[in-house]
Design a protein around this motif. Structure first.
Motif, mmCIF file in Angstrom:
data_model
loop_
_atom_site.group_PDB
_atom_site.id
_atom_site.type_symbol
_atom_site.label_atom_id
_atom_site.label_comp_id
_atom_site.label_asym_id
_atom_site.label_seq_id
_atom_site.Cartn_x
_atom_site.Cartn_y
_atom_site.Cartn_z
ATOM 1 N N MET A 76 57.652 49.561 39.431
ATOM 2 C CA MET A 76 57.671 50.149 38.085
ATOM 3 C C MET A 76 58.902 49.686 37.325
ATOM 4 O O MET A 76 59.935 49.366 37.908
ATOM 5 C CB MET A 76 57.716 51.681 38.165
ATOM 6 N N SER A 77 58.759 49.707 36.013
ATOM 7 C CA SER A 77 59.914 49.486 35.141
ATOM 8 C C SER A 77 59.603 50.116 33.795
ATOM 9 O O SER A 77 58.464 50.522 33.537
ATOM 10 C CB SER A 77 60.177 47.986 34.938
ATOM 11 N N CYS A 78 60.613 50.179 32.943
ATOM 12 C CA CYS A 78 60.378 50.582 31.558
ATOM 13 C C CYS A 78 61.016 49.542 30.634
ATOM 14 O O CYS A 78 62.172 49.150 30.837
ATOM 15 C CB CYS A 78 60.964 51.962 31.286
ATOM 16 N N ASP A 79 60.249 49.106 29.630
ATOM 17 C CA ASP A 79 60.790 48.123 28.679
ATOM 18 C C ASP A 79 62.025 48.674 27.976
ATOM 19 O O ASP A 79 62.984 47.952 27.708
ATOM 20 C CB ASP A 79 59.748 47.778 27.611
ATOM 21 N N ALA A 80 61.950 49.955 27.628
ATOM 22 C CA ALA A 80 63.066 50.612 26.920
ATOM 23 C C ALA A 80 63.414 49.894 25.622
ATOM 24 O O ALA A 80 64.598 49.795 25.261
ATOM 25 C CB ALA A 80 64.289 50.726 27.830
ATOM 26 N N HIS A 102 58.372 41.902 39.890
ATOM 27 C CA HIS A 102 59.320 41.562 40.970
ATOM 28 C C HIS A 102 59.471 42.735 41.941
ATOM 29 O O HIS A 102 59.483 42.551 43.161
ATOM 30 C CB HIS A 102 60.696 41.215 40.374
ATOM 31 N N THR A 103 59.577 43.934 41.388
ATOM 32 C CA THR A 103 59.776 45.112 42.240
ATOM 33 C C THR A 103 58.569 45.337 43.148
ATOM 34 O O THR A 103 58.719 45.662 44.338
ATOM 35 C CB THR A 103 60.004 46.365 41.366
ATOM 36 N N ALA A 104 57.376 45.153 42.586
ATOM 37 C CA ALA A 104 56.165 45.356 43.392
ATOM 38 C C ALA A 104 56.081 44.334 44.527
ATOM 39 O O ALA A 104 55.745 44.687 45.666
ATOM 40 C CB ALA A 104 54.923 45.260 42.495
ATOM 41 N N LEU A 105 56.396 43.087 44.205
ATOM 42 C CA LEU A 105 56.344 42.046 45.244
ATOM 43 C C LEU A 105 57.389 42.302 46.328
ATOM 44 O O LEU A 105 57.119 42.150 47.525
ATOM 45 C CB LEU A 105 56.550 40.667 44.612
ATOM 46 N N ARG A 106 58.569 42.707 45.908
ATOM 47 C CA ARG A 106 59.627 42.992 46.886
ATOM 48 C C ARG A 106 59.227 44.180 47.758
ATOM 49 O O ARG A 106 59.398 44.160 48.975
ATOM 50 C CB ARG A 106 60.946 43.276 46.159
ATOM 51 N N ALA A 113 52.034 50.414 29.740
ATOM 52 C CA ALA A 113 51.705 51.559 28.886
ATOM 53 C C ALA A 113 52.444 51.569 27.552
ATOM 54 O O ALA A 113 53.549 51.040 27.436
ATOM 55 C CB ALA A 113 52.041 52.859 29.620
ATOM 56 N N PHE A 114 51.827 52.216 26.549
ATOM 57 C CA PHE A 114 52.577 52.660 25.387
ATOM 58 C C PHE A 114 53.729 53.520 25.918
ATOM 59 O O PHE A 114 53.565 54.299 26.858
ATOM 60 C CB PHE A 114 51.709 53.544 24.478
ATOM 61 N N GLY A 115 54.876 53.356 25.299
ATOM 62 C CA GLY A 115 56.052 54.035 25.826
ATOM 63 C C GLY A 115 56.895 53.114 26.681
ATOM 64 O O GLY A 115 58.023 53.440 27.034
ATOM 65 N N GLY A 116 56.307 51.942 27.038
ATOM 66 C CA GLY A 116 57.079 50.914 27.721
ATOM 67 C C GLY A 116 57.036 50.938 29.230
ATOM 68 O O GLY A 116 57.611 50.057 29.880
ATOM 69 N N THR A 117 56.352 51.922 29.825
ATOM 70 C CA THR A 117 56.319 51.978 31.292
ATOM 71 C C THR A 117 55.344 50.934 31.841
ATOM 72 O O THR A 117 54.209 50.824 31.377
ATOM 73 C CB THR A 117 55.901 53.376 31.768
#
Lengths: 81, 406
Positions: B258-262, B278-282, B393-397
Motif C-alpha cells: 500500500m501507499s498514498c500519493d498524498a 514495490h512494497t507488494a513485490l517485496r 483510489a480517489f484519495g490517493g490510496t
C-alpha cells in the motif's frame, strides 16, 4: 369487508411475508418474528398507511388487537378534529 | 512468523453472473456485462453500468429484509456462496474474521430517506440508520454465519476491498486467525449517486448501438469509467489448515503493498503507485520478472490509464515487455468499493487456470499506454506463476495484491 385489523394484517403479509394464519389478534408481535426494530418499522408503515401519528408514549403495543385499537382511536380523533 | 495464506473459496454476485467459472469464461471470451441504465435511474442522460440481476430471495425472507439494504443483501449472498465453495457451509466459525470493503454503504436507504426528507411531508424510516451504515454488510455477514472474530469494514473508495483482502491476508499470515471472509460489496446505482458521478464528468459516454462497449481502458477512444455494482468474497485460509481439510486451493496470497500519493484527491500519481507496487513485490519476496499478469486498475479515464502504465513501466523496467496487462473493468464495470475484490477473484482464477482475461473494446491502444495488453479475448499462459491486482483510489490510496500458483 376491510377493517383496521384486516388492513394491518394485509400490510404485514405484504411487507414481511408472514403467513396470514399466524396473525392472530392477541398473539404477541414478537411471535410473528418481528424483533424490536421490525416493530418500530411496522408502526412507521402503519402511520403511513392510515395517515396518523403514533406518539412515542403510545408506541408500546404488544399485539395486533392493541395496535388496531390504537389506530381506531387515533382515526376517530382525526375525524372529530 | 509468516504463515502461508491460500484462497479456498470464491463467491460472486456480479454483472456477469454468480458462478465464478461462468464469470471467468465470459471474461475470457470478452463478453460484457455492461448495459444502459434506465432513463429514470440515470436522470435522462445515457449512462452505462455493470448492473446485477439480483434477487435476495434465496438468502432472505421478506421479514429478514427489513432494514437490510441491497448492498448488504449482496454481501451476505456472496459470502454464502464463498463459504459453500470452500466447504465451510454450516461450520463453526466463531474465531474467523470478516474483512470487507465498501465505499458507500446502503445507498438505496440513503436515497430513500433523503427523498422523503425533502418532500412535502418528510418522514424517514426508523431503519434508515442501520440500513445505510457502511459496516452493515459486514455485520449482517457476521450474524448470518456466526462469525465472532475481527469484523472489519474498510472504506477507501476504489481500493476498499483490495485493502480488506490485504488486511485479511495479514491477519492470517501473522497467526491471528485461520480463516477470514475477505472481499467487498457496493450497490450505489441510484439516481442521486449517478447524478453526482455525472457531475464529475468522469463517466463514459456510451454509444446507442453498443452500450456494452462503453468502458474502453487503454484505448485511444476511451471516454471514462463505467460504474458497476455487486459483491465478491474470497475465503482466505492458512495453508496448513486448508491442506488438513483436504479442500481445493485456488491460489496463494503472497503479498500486499500500500501507499498514498498524498498529492491530489482524484489525480493519480505514478510515483505513489510505484511505491505500492514495490512494497507488494517485496512483501511477496518476488521480482518484477516473476509476475506474469497484472489485472490493472484501468478505469478508462484519460489521466488514470497512462499513469498506471507509467508506474508499471517504472517498476518493471526492461521486464515490462514480458508483463501482460488487462483491465477486466471493460466487461464488468468499476465496482468501486467491491472492485478490488472482484478483480482479485479474477486474478486468482487467472493464476489457477493459467489463462489471462483480456481488456475488451480496446481496438486502438493509446500509444501513451505503452504496456503489453491482452486484448479482445483471453489467452492461455501455461507458465504464469504469479499475478498482481492493482486498485488505485480517489484519495490517493494505492493497493496491490500478489497471488501465486498454489
Amino acid at each position: 369487508m376491510s377493517t383496521t385489523l384486516t388492513t394491518i394484517q394485509d400490510l404485514i403479509v405484504e411487507k414481511y411475508g408472514v403467513d396470514r394464519a399466524e396473525l392472530l389478534p392477541n398473539r404477541p408481535l414478537s411471535e410473528f418474528g418481528l424483533d424490536s426494530l421490525s416493530q418500530v418499522e411496522l408502526l412507521f408503515t402503519v402511520e403511513e398507511t392510515f395517515d396518523i401519528t403514533i406518539s412515542d408514549d403510545r408506541a408500546q403495543v404488544g399485539n395486533l388487537a392493541e395496535l388496531t385499537a390504537l389506530v381506531d382511536e387515533l382515526l376517530e380523533a382525526v375525524a372529530l378534529a | 512468523m509468516k504463515h502461508a495464506v491460500v484462497v479456498t473459496g470464491i463467491g460472486l454476485i456480479s454483472p456477469l453472473g454468480n458462478q465464478p467459472e461462468v464469470v471467468f469464461d465470459s471474461l475470457m471470451q470478452g463478453q460484457s456485462g455492461v448495459r444502459l441504465l434506465s432513463s429514470e435511474q440515470s436522470n435522462g442522460v445515457a449512462t452505462a453500468a455493470g448492473v446485477v440481476d439480483f434477487s435476495p430471495e434465496p438468502w432472505f425472507t421478506r421479514l429478514q429484509l427489513s432494514g437490510v439494504d441491497r448492498v448488504s443483501q449482496m454481501g451476505v449472498a456472496a459470502a454464502d456462496l464463498a463459504l459453500k465453495d470452500a466447504g465451510l457451509a454450516g461450520e463453526a466459525l466463531m474465531d474467523a474474521g470478516i474483512y470487507i470493503g465498501c465505499g458507500m454503504g446502503g445507498a438505496s436507504a440513503i436515497e430513500t430517506a433523503y427523498t422523503s426528507h425533502f418532500s412535502a411531508k418528510p418522514r424517514v424510516s426508523p431503519l434508515s440508520v442501520v440500513a445505510s451504515m457502511t459496516n452493515a454488510p459486514a455485520a449482517h455477514i457476521a450474524m448470518r454465519f456466526g462469525i465472532g472474530g475481527r469484523v472489519m469494514t474498510y472504506s477507501i473508495a476504489c481500493a476498499s476491498s483490495s485493502v480488506a483482502i490485504g488486511e485479511g491476508y495479514r491477519a492470517i499470515a501473522s497467526g491471528e486467525t485461520d480463516i477470514v471472509i475477505a472481499g467487498g460489496c457496493e450497490a450505489l446505482l441510484v439516481p442521486c449517486v449517478i447524478r453526482a458521478w455525472q457531475a464529475m464528468q468522469t463517466l463514459a459516454m456510451p454509444s446507442a448501438e453498443q452500450p456494452e462497449t462503453a468502458c474502453r481502458p487503454f484505448s485511444l477512444d476511451r471516454s471514462g469509467l463505467v460504474l458497476g455494482e455487486g459483491a465478491a468474497m474470497l475465503i482466505l485460509e492458512r495453508e496448513d489448515h486448508a491442506l488438513a481439510r483436504g479442500v481445493k486451493i485456488y491460489a496463494r496470497v503472497s503479498g500486499f503493498g500500500m501507499s498514498c500519493d498524498a498529492t491530489h484527491i482524484t489525480r493519480p500519481e505514478p510515483t505513489g503507485q510505484t511505491r505500492a507496487l514495490h512494497t507488494a513485490l517485496r512483501n511477496a519476496d518476488l521480482r518484477p520478472a516473476d509476475i506474469g499478469y497484472c489485472n490493472a486498475h484501468g478505469t478508462a479515464t484519460q489521466v488514470g490509464d497512462p499513469a498506471e502504465c507509467a508506474a508499471l513501466r517504472e517498476v518493471w523496467g526492461k521486464d515490462a515487455d514480458n508483463l501482460l496487462v488487462s483491465s477486466t473493468k471493460s466487461m464488468h464495470g468499476h465496482l468501486l468499493g467491491a472492485a478490488g475484490a472482484l478483480e482479485a477473484a479474477v486474478t486468482v482464477l487467472a493464476v489457477h487456470h493459467k489463462q489471462l482475461p483480456p481488456t475488451a473494446h480496446c481496438n486502438d491502444p493509446d500509444p501513451v499506454c505503452n504496456i503489453p495488453l491482452v486484448r479482445s479475448t483471453g489467452i492461455a499462459s501455461p507458465h504464469v506463476k504469479a499475478a498482481i491486482s492493482n486498485s488505485f483510489a480517489f484519495g490517493g490510496t494505492n493497493a496491490v495484491l500478489v497471488f501465486t500458483a498454489a
